[in-house]
Scaffold this active site. Sequence first.
Site, PDB file in Angstrom:
ATOM      1  N   GLU A  41       0.402  -1.386  -0.143  1.00 24.02           N
ATOM      2  CA  GLU A  41      -0.294  -0.259  -0.048  1.00 24.02           C
ATOM      3  C   GLU A  41       0.569   1.160  -0.145  1.00 24.02           C
ATOM      4  O   GLU A  41       0.555   2.320   0.568  1.00 24.02           O
ATOM      5  CB  GLU A  41      -0.897   0.065   1.551  1.00 24.02           C
ATOM      6  CG  GLU A  41      -1.544  -0.684   1.334  1.00 24.02           C
ATOM      7  CD  GLU A  41      -3.305  -0.803   1.611  1.00 24.02           C
ATOM      8  OE1 GLU A  41      -2.541  -0.238   2.677  1.00 24.02           O
ATOM      9  OE2 GLU A  41      -4.066  -1.955   1.490  1.00 24.02           O
TER      10      GLU A  41
ATOM     11  N   GLU B 197      -4.658  -8.944  -0.052  1.00 21.85           N
ATOM     12  CA  GLU B 197      -5.495  -8.124   1.233  1.00 21.85           C
ATOM     13  C   GLU B 197      -7.071  -8.069   0.656  1.00 21.85           C
ATOM     14  O   GLU B 197      -7.667  -7.526   0.034  1.00 21.85           O
ATOM     15  CB  GLU B 197      -5.157  -7.233   1.059  1.00 21.85           C
ATOM     16  CG  GLU B 197      -3.463  -7.367   2.412  1.00 21.85           C
ATOM     17  CD  GLU B 197      -3.201  -6.452   3.310  1.00 21.85           C
ATOM     18  OE1 GLU B 197      -4.562  -5.819   4.281  1.00 21.85           O
ATOM     19  OE2 GLU B 197      -2.263  -5.871   3.467  1.00 21.85           O
TER      20      GLU B 197
END
Length: 475
Positions: free
Chosen positions: A137, A279
């Site tokens: 991220e 995820e």
Amino acid sequence: MGEESPIPNVRGIRSDVVQALKALKVPSVRWPGGCFADEYQWRDGIGPRAKRAVTVNGSWGNALEKNDFGTDEFFDFLDQIGSEAYISVNMGSGSVKEAASWLAYMTADRRTTAGAERAANGHPKPYRVKFLGIGNESWSCGGAYSADYYVDEMKRYARFTRNLNLEQQGTDNPAGGSIAGSDPMQRIAVGPGGLDTAYTETVMKAWKGHDWSWSIEGLSMHNYTWISWPPSFSSINFGEREYAMLIKDTLKMEDMIRVHSSVMDKYDPEKKVSLVIDEWGVWLAKLPGSRDGFLHQQNSIRDAIIASINLNMFARHADRVRMTAIAQMVNVLQAMILTDGPKMVLTPTYHLFKMYVPFQGAKRLPISFDAGTYKFGEVSVPRIDAIAARGTDGKLWIALTNVDPNKIADIDVALEGIRAKRASGTVLTAARVDAVNTYDKPDEVEPQPISAKVTGGRLKVTVPAKSVTVLSVTE
């Protein structure tokens, strides 16, 4: 939990959890995942435990991190459950040199300094690293990089963070790609966390123009079912309104897959680069009384149904989506397993994943059906979801999800081109949408046998409300 624990364990890793996970045939485990990955200093987690650094996990709850579960313990765990490593390196607060040194510790020959250090810690043979995540991220907690800045950094990591296990992958070769073993490591770049295509566009454009010195094999995408941030929906004692809203929210996953696959197709029409959804899952409010930042939630039949919808979407897009990772495995978010001291319980999501094991490595088959509609208030979603596949065992497997919490569904499937003789299967359902397994009642939600009929080339089965059914058809 430590080797001195009275709970049965092997080198500190509890045996009941290992046995449960082995039954899922887990393909890979991502570690260390999440925002913590871009804070993790790998050297804090090797060598004698008594000498390891004690740090603070600033990403999740400011808990003390004793680093007693480090690199060697992770590979021990993988070996015990029979899985592959997905290592996420620290790009945010680390360096290319640190990442390269970590890969050398894991994969270099014991005659090298890095390999000798690993051997001195009890592991002379190089480890296998199947997947390498280059950051996590990076558009947010991993450094808040612009897409252009990330790509410039990612190229350096992709070039110099080498897998040195010669049985798996060799070194780069300027004359023609790489000298690789039969199962080379796959490098996975950071991609999107929403519908914004900036990272996808920038990474894939760079990949299309890459030369021999670097490449990637995957692009990461993250997406959770949570309605809004911070997650406020409860994992216990909820009703049909919350159930319906979360079912609808999880459907945005397919929109994301389509949007980002379209961008990837522009630069990679041959689909060489995988879309890796590493995820995903249901992210809910923490359980009352649990510690802030520990992300501890219960797991209901609703969550298992949502998992089935996600897995079905992944299967339909398997030409591009070739790897996914639910968050997470034990005690956090949409966990497979919950533990409390010596107690352990398998969640509905665990049972769902076990039911889907026959789809691992299977060949997807086309299936058409009238989905119908489930409505609640302003929520309107497809009532039925289904996938079909030819398993590695040669059998035809069909998964059927009925999201309607109130009505059964009569399913009639034409088995064209198949001389079916009989069908059998299991169903996962419960009396209430918020039914969970607890330490006192561990079997509240568990698979049960379901009967199906095969006559005249058609399969007929009645599936319960709020249920997932997996059938095998014998020819």
